[in-house]
Design a protein around this motif. Structure first.
Motif: not given
Lengths: 481, 481
Positions: A89-94, A144
């Motif tokens: 989740v910390p690296e996800v582009f939303w 990210a």
């Protein structure tokens, strides 16, 4: 053209600057506007296409099929396996909007595709007849990266293949994981000429959601490890939350076992770092898009015609034996300029042919790896070039292998471990008690992590390098990219 | 397995339902969770891989190179060409966050890559020596489709190739656009066996940002047109805002001329619709992943061994002549089940071989396109199968060509145009005065648009089908997907 300046820093002096210069000047990549993104230019994409061809053919032989799954993953789906979500989740582009419309649920751009693919598995698998399913996709992945991005090695978007399989038994899944790991080793050692340590990850280093993660790890010239590929046995960790069940021959319902595995354009980064030199890129012949470049040298039109004709004959004779050859016939550049140009681009062999060579029925052959020049008789060329390419391939591998061996140090205590890490780095073999606490403390102290544990436990009578209790096995520590 | 139910609706009865059933039951695609997305399953991806192979080889021969550009485009970059932005913004998926961090600028997921690639061109092009640049990328594209999505034909994410080139002169760019258009025609007609109209778009139908858009348009069995590929001369529309300049041989600075062109997985939709029948998919041999499937028929183990051996000999003899053959040796399914299964999947030729055939040194050969069965002597098989495949390829094309001709109607006035559109649809040839107003009114009235204008203006003495003023040229109207 900027590239023609040549590399202005030595690999041994400033490794990081040297790397950036090779990437830009050999026109392998260029920086994108979004942090950590790059354009992969043709010189690098051709290497990737070669990797794809070799690996794709091999996994198809092993019964895998390619498919393509959606880029966008609804948040609720990504959340289904808790460890997995937490890990990514910390690296996800939303994505929140399409056009002007706010979406009902935010969508993740895939940081990996276990969730979306296992969700389809739960629709497609009904009976034992449907197993195993062995799929693969070649695609882009977004994670990210905020700190210290590096072209190919750590980027916010990269290209990769991700294999996803489902099996009836745990044994089959384990076999699949190991079979692919061996294919990765072969690809990386036999084609990219990069020697690797093969093994498994510790609990704290494994893939988010995996039961077991195996890995191939290489050592870069600056003493840091580079993870080249991973292959995971996911056990039933995804089968459970996604409800992937099948009816066996007795009509009984069972959960499947799944695996996943991937290699990415990061391999290109490993290739540049391992083999490159102060003149630029050096490519192993088996992966080089162009294996031989021919440079015609002439001083007047009459010579030119004869030499061009001879060049084309050489191309034909080398293509006959399956080699990839190119003539640089451009007249707006001098031979000297071309020598530098193709050295920068890493082409394994250069053939020079001028009026005197023509007369003497010979050519000059120059090796990119060690720079040696040899005069070769025209009528032996077709025989000698394949042998020479083979030698170059072997030389690059054994050079890197020697480096790996010279920089794998066995230590007995923590002081030694820290000293080696600070001085030369590399892999450090040390007894480890098996506790995550010791592993974590070493990481906090030194920045080094356990990169690999041998597949077959390497027993030790030594004491844990950190806590001094009985060592459970040998672990390979290193700082890593 | 659901597929084995067979198609339960006739193509002629309910074309839309029939299409959905073929897509799902032939396991070509399955619906994703996000509106308009699909998973492309192996049976369809193999077709795409064949298309890629054919086209990729061809454009490389023509001097193009593959590259890969970032997926995410900063909004400010997408805005640089005003028409282009306006055209694409309603369909853009927007990224606002990476992890928990709100981005400084929102990022578009590429709906096409002109802006990002032309921005790199402005960095890479300096002198006439750098021209032309001819790049291509194979990638995924996202355009949010809200209404009436259809697997392959209209989806929120699809796979495509996008070519992007930069040239010193307008003439060169025009030549590039037309050369690629001709390559598209050849791919679609010669391999996919789908006849097309070749031509250019009107001002209102052209690509957002293009100077000229050319297109290849096919006609589907329901009388609607399907745009199969487009090739654009962008003139200096992108070179200006992106400042793509080069120094010519005289040291003078000039703007370049750029082109772009693309075909996508939509081609698979066209293939399904054009050739499929009430039994499922029908694949033209030149694009079929499996061209021949062999079904062994036996009643005891002794027969089985002999027949399997014979099957393998047949495979070998057909592979020798370059064909793609598969034996379905599964024992959990009956021959009858297999016949239906491979008919559904569209394999061009089925070979059946049972004990009697073995004895008589013959096999039964069944054509997928027309269903005809023939007994063929074993020793003539290697000669006859390639001829038969060729016949099937030609038959599929001429069938579709006949349909296209039968459904291209020349009309003289608006009443006729409306009547044809309502009854059978198809392409309607009609004189047009050249005004966007007439074009727009016809679209509002009937839903039909001008799909194509001939490359070489088709002069007419007739009157504009809408306003009755002098016709400027013949236009091809149709309703379209």
């Amino acid at each position: 053209m900027a590239e023609e300046e040549g590399i202005t820093v030595r690999k041994s002096e400033n490794f990081s600057d040297w790397y950036t210069q090779v990437v830009l000047k050999a026109e392998l990549a260029d920086y994108g506007l979004v942090q950590g993104t790059i354009a992969i230019r043709p010189n690098a994409l051709k290497i990737w296409e070669n990797i794809q061809k070799i690996f794709d053919e091999r996994i198809k032989e092993l019964g895998h099929e390619n498919a393509y799954f959606p880029l966008l993953i609804p948040e609720s789906l990504l959340r289904k396996e808790a460890e997995h979500f937490k890990g990514f989740v910390p690296e996800v582009f939303w994505v929140f909007y399409s056009g002007d419309t706010k979406l009902g649920e935010r969508l993740a751009i895939r940081p990996t595709s276990e969730t979306i693919i296992n969700n389809f598995f739960s629709k497609w698998i009904r009976s034992w007849r449907d197993l195993p399913i062995k799929l693969n996709q070649w695609c882009n992945i977004l994670r990210a990266e905020i700190k210290s991005t590096k072209p190919f090695v750590r980027t916010s978007e990269f290209l990769w293949q991700e294999g996803h399989t489902a099996h009836a038994t745990h044994e089959e899944a384990e076999k699949e994981m190991l079979q692919i790991l061996e294919e990765y080793r072969k690809l990386i050692e036999d084609y990219l000429a990069i020697p690797v340590l093969v093994g498994k990850k510790t609990e704290s280093e494994k893939f988010a959601g995996a039961e077991t993660t195996t890995t191939v790890e290489a050592l870069m010239p600056d003493g840091k490890a580079l993870q080249m590929g991973t292959s995971h046995n996911l056990g039933q960790n995804f089968a459970k939350p996604f409800g992937i069940k099948y009816l066996d021959k007795n009509g009984k319902e069972n959960l499947v076992y799944t695996t996943s595995w991937g290699i990415s354009t990061r391999l290109i980064g490993g290739l540049i770092m391992t083999h490159g030199d102060d003149k630029g890129l050096v490519l192993p012949p088996k992966i080089a898009p162009v294996q031989i470049v021919i440079i015609p040298i002439f001083y007047n039109i009459k010579q030119k015609q004869k030499i061009f004709k001879e060049c084309e004959k050489i191309v034909e004779s080398l293509q006959t034996v399956g080699l990839s050859v190119k003539i640089d016939s451009r007249e707006e550049y001098s031979p000297g300029w071309k020598f530098n140009h193709w050295e920068m681009k890493g082409v394994p062999i250069r053939i020079e042919i001028g009026p005197k060579d023509l007369q003497k029925k010979q050519v000059v052959v120059v090796r990119r790896d060690i720079g040696v020049k040899n005069v070769v008789k025209r009528n032996t060329l077709q025989k000698k070039i394949p042998i020479l390419l083979d030698n170059i391939q072997k030389n690059l591998f054994s050079q890197a292998k020697r480096f790996l061996q010279d920089n794998t140090t066995t230590v007995k205590n923590y002081e030694e471990l820290k000293k080696v890490l600070e001085s030369k780095g590399g892999f450090i073999r040390a007894p480890w008690c098996g506790s995550s606490h010791c592993e974590e403390q070493i990481k906090i102290d030194t920045g080094a992590t356990i990169r690999v544990l041998s597949l077959k436990v390497e027993k030790t009578s030594g004491k844990c390098v950190y806590c001094g209790k009985a060592g459970k096995e040998i672990a390979y520590f290193a700082k890593a990219y």
